[in-house]
Design a protein around this motif. Structure first.
Motif, PDB file in Angstrom:
ATOM      1  N   ALA A   8       0.837  -1.199   0.000  1.00  0.00           N
ATOM      2  CA  ALA A   8       0.000   0.000   0.000  1.00  0.00           C
ATOM      3  C   ALA A   8       0.871   1.248   0.000  1.00  0.00           C
ATOM      4  N   MET A   9       1.943   1.215   0.749  1.00  0.00           N
ATOM      5  CA  MET A   9       2.824   2.379   0.813  1.00  0.00           C
ATOM      6  C   MET A   9       3.528   2.588  -0.524  1.00  0.00           C
ATOM      7  N   ARG A  10       3.962   1.519  -1.160  1.00  0.00           N
ATOM      8  CA  ARG A  10       4.622   1.662  -2.460  1.00  0.00           C
ATOM      9  C   ARG A  10       3.645   2.198  -3.495  1.00  0.00           C
ATOM     10  N   HIS A  11       2.424   1.707  -3.465  1.00  0.00           N
ATOM     11  CA  HIS A  11       1.407   2.184  -4.411  1.00  0.00           C
ATOM     12  C   HIS A  11       1.220   3.692  -4.256  1.00  0.00           C
ATOM     13  N   ARG A  12       1.107   4.143  -3.045  1.00  0.00           N
ATOM     14  CA  ARG A  12       0.927   5.580  -2.786  1.00  0.00           C
ATOM     15  C   ARG A  12       2.148   6.363  -3.264  1.00  0.00           C
ATOM     16  N   ALA A  13       3.342   5.844  -2.969  1.00  0.00           N
ATOM     17  CA  ALA A  13       4.571   6.532  -3.372  1.00  0.00           C
ATOM     18  C   ALA A  13       4.705   6.575  -4.891  1.00  0.00           C
ATOM     19  N   THR A  15       2.272   6.506  -7.073  1.00  0.00           N
ATOM     20  CA  THR A  15       1.253   7.420  -7.597  1.00  0.00           C
ATOM     21  C   THR A  15       1.704   8.865  -7.468  1.00  0.00           C
ATOM     22  N   ILE A  16       2.241   9.219  -6.319  1.00  0.00           N
ATOM     23  CA  ILE A  16       2.709  10.590  -6.102  1.00  0.00           C
ATOM     24  C   ILE A  16       3.900  10.891  -6.996  1.00  0.00           C
ATOM     25  N   ALA A  17       4.867   9.991  -7.028  1.00  0.00           N
ATOM     26  CA  ALA A  17       6.072  10.221  -7.831  1.00  0.00           C
ATOM     27  C   ALA A  17       5.753  10.264  -9.316  1.00  0.00           C
ATOM     28  N   ALA A  18       4.785   9.457  -9.760  1.00  0.00           N
ATOM     29  CA  ALA A  18       4.426   9.449 -11.179  1.00  0.00           C
ATOM     30  C   ALA A  18       3.878  10.803 -11.614  1.00  0.00           C
ATOM     31  N   ALA A  19       3.256  11.517 -10.710  1.00  0.00           N
ATOM     32  CA  ALA A  19       2.740  12.845 -11.037  1.00  0.00           C
ATOM     33  C   ALA A  19       3.882  13.798 -11.393  1.00  0.00           C
ATOM     34  N   PHE A  20       5.069  13.506 -10.904  1.00  0.00           N
ATOM     35  CA  PHE A  20       6.230  14.350 -11.173  1.00  0.00           C
ATOM     36  C   PHE A  20       7.114  13.744 -12.265  1.00  0.00           C
ATOM     37  N   ALA A  24      12.347   7.906  -9.751  1.00  0.00           N
ATOM     38  CA  ALA A  24      13.701   7.671  -9.235  1.00  0.00           C
ATOM     39  C   ALA A  24      14.264   8.918  -8.547  1.00  0.00           C
ATOM     40  N   ASP A  25      13.841  10.098  -8.995  1.00  0.00           N
ATOM     41  CA  ASP A  25      14.305  11.334  -8.363  1.00  0.00           C
ATOM     42  C   ASP A  25      13.819  11.459  -6.926  1.00  0.00           C
ATOM     43  N   TYR A  26      12.791  10.697  -6.566  1.00  0.00           N
ATOM     44  CA  TYR A  26      12.218  10.750  -5.222  1.00  0.00           C
ATOM     45  C   TYR A  26      12.517   9.479  -4.441  1.00  0.00           C
ATOM     46  N   ASP A  27      13.530   8.734  -4.878  1.00  0.00           N
ATOM     47  CA  ASP A  27      13.942   7.474  -4.240  1.00  0.00           C
ATOM     48  C   ASP A  27      12.807   6.463  -4.162  1.00  0.00           C
ATOM     49  N   VAL A  28      11.936   6.480  -5.155  1.00  0.00           N
ATOM     50  CA  VAL A  28      10.844   5.525  -5.226  1.00  0.00           C
ATOM     51  C   VAL A  28      11.298   4.368  -6.113  1.00  0.00           C
TER      52      VAL A  28
END
Length: 65
Positions: A8-13, A15-20, A24-28
């Motif tokens: 669940a945490m990875r999914h949220r991360a 989703t947020i990172a994909a908006a940007f 990888a720039d957000y260590d996701v």
């Protein structure tokens, strides 16, 4: 975070990172990718890189995104 919450945490991360546009720039970590195969009975089978079965869909249907 427990092991049960990690998906669940990875999914949220993701989703947020994909908006940007550059997760990888957000260590996701990158989202997992699986090979798809159709079994003899028409079921969809997803396999990991080692060929191990990850998921089986007995009655797959097309979805419009």
């Amino acid at each position: 975070m427990t092991d049960d919450d990690s998906g669940a945490m990875r999914h949220r991360a993701w989703t947020i990172a994909a908006a940007f546009h550059e997760p990888a720039d957000y260590d996701v970590p990158s989202a997992p990718q699986f090979e798809g195969a159709v079994g003899d009975g028409g079921e969809l089978r997803l396999l990991d890189d080692d060929g191990r079965l990850v998921l089986t869909a007995g009655v797959p249907v097309r979805a419009r995104r």
